[in-house]
Design a protein around this motif. Structure first.
Motif, short mmCIF file in Angstrom:
data_model
loop_
_atom_site.label_atom_id
_atom_site.label_comp_id
_atom_site.label_asym_id
_atom_site.label_seq_id
_atom_site.Cartn_x
_atom_site.Cartn_y
_atom_site.Cartn_z
N VAL A 1 -2.97 4.44 -2.91
CA VAL A 1 -1.85 4.52 -1.98
C VAL A 1 -2.41 4.80 -0.58
O VAL A 1 -3.19 5.73 -0.40
CB VAL A 1 -0.86 5.63 -2.40
CG1 VAL A 1 0.29 5.73 -1.42
CG2 VAL A 1 -0.36 5.39 -3.80
N LYS A 2 -2.01 3.98 0.40
CA LYS A 2 -2.55 4.14 1.76
C LYS A 2 -1.54 4.81 2.70
O LYS A 2 -1.92 5.47 3.66
CB LYS A 2 -2.95 2.78 2.33
CG LYS A 2 -3.93 2.01 1.48
CD LYS A 2 -5.33 2.20 1.95
CE LYS A 2 -6.33 1.29 1.29
NZ LYS A 2 -6.32 1.20 -0.13
N ASP B 1 0.79 -1.22 0.00
CA ASP B 1 0.00 0.00 0.00
C ASP B 1 0.83 1.28 0.00
O ASP B 1 0.37 2.33 0.42
CB ASP B 1 -0.98 0.03 1.19
CG ASP B 1 -2.05 -1.02 1.07
OD1 ASP B 1 -2.41 -1.36 -0.07
OD2 ASP B 1 -2.52 -1.50 2.10
N THR B 2 2.07 1.21 -0.45
CA THR B 2 2.91 2.39 -0.59
C THR B 2 3.76 2.24 -1.86
O THR B 2 3.69 1.21 -2.53
CB THR B 2 3.78 2.62 0.65
OG1 THR B 2 4.42 3.89 0.55
CG2 THR B 2 4.82 1.54 0.84
N ILE B 3 4.55 3.25 -2.17
CA ILE B 3 5.40 3.18 -3.35
C ILE B 3 6.68 2.41 -2.99
O ILE B 3 7.07 2.37 -1.83
CB ILE B 3 5.71 4.58 -3.91
CG1 ILE B 3 6.38 5.48 -2.86
CG2 ILE B 3 4.45 5.23 -4.45
CD1 ILE B 3 6.79 6.85 -3.38
N LYS C 1 7.92 9.74 -0.51
CA LYS C 1 8.66 8.71 0.22
C LYS C 1 7.72 7.60 0.65
O LYS C 1 6.60 7.88 1.08
CB LYS C 1 9.30 9.28 1.48
CG LYS C 1 10.47 10.18 1.28
CD LYS C 1 11.03 10.59 2.63
CE LYS C 1 12.27 11.42 2.49
NZ LYS C 1 12.86 11.73 3.80
N PRO C 2 8.15 6.35 0.56
CA PRO C 2 7.32 5.27 1.09
C PRO C 2 7.22 5.39 2.61
O PRO C 2 8.12 5.92 3.26
CB PRO C 2 8.07 4.01 0.69
CG PRO C 2 9.45 4.44 0.33
CD PRO C 2 9.39 5.88 -0.04
#
Length: 163
Positions: A117-118, A76-78, A94-95
């Motif tokens: 994206v969470k 759920d992030t980059i 940023k993750p």
């Protein structure tokens, strides 16, 4: 381009009024900026102009659907830190660890929400113009690469890169 079977969500980020002064008076037109996403890693931004607000929003929606890109999401992030640039705007993304949420302001928040994206940390480094910031974030999304892509480019296996 993504499949038409997926359900798309949209959010109007900005509606603006533009005035053209002519000999006979003023001509009003409206601009609309819309974000479209499927909450599962696909997102697009569109811009439209028309004499009426609904027409401008419809044009922006069509433009956003045509400009959709896929974002590789990991938990759920980059996958890695990136700086997106467009015009005078720079967006640092940023993750973040699970539970952080979306730390973003202005026009970037709806873009990240509709992308699915969470957890992410963002910072606008230069110009905070909403239009340029959106397209800077999209530039960052375009340049995100996964571990598999990096391994393929270097001609190595994922294990060789990690350890």
């Amino acid at each position: 381009m993504i499949d038409n079977q997926q359900e798309l969500y949209d959010k109007v980020v900005h509606v603006g009024r533009v005035v053209k002064v002519v000999k006979g008076g003023r001509i009003f037109r409206f601009t609309a900026t819309v974000v479209v996403g499927d909450m599962n890693g696909n997102v697009g931004v569109g811009y439209g102009k028309a004499r009426e607000v609904p027409d401008a929003i419809r044009k922006a929606l069509d433009s956003a659907k045509r400009s959709m890109v896929a974002i590789p999401l990991v938990n759920d992030t980059i996958p890695h830190e990136i700086i997106g640039k467009f015009g005078a705007s720079e967006i640092l993304m940023k993750p973040a660890s699970p539970g952080t949420g979306i730390i973003a302001g202005g026009s970037i928040r709806p873009l990240l929400e509709l992308a699915g994206v969470k957890n992410i940390l963002t910072k606008s480094l230069r110009s905070r113009n909403y239009y340029n910031s959106l397209y800077a974030a999209m530039d960052g999304f375009d340049r995100i690469s996964t571990l598999d892509e990096v391994a393929h480019i270097r001609g190595k296996s994922v294990k060789e890169i990690i350890g």
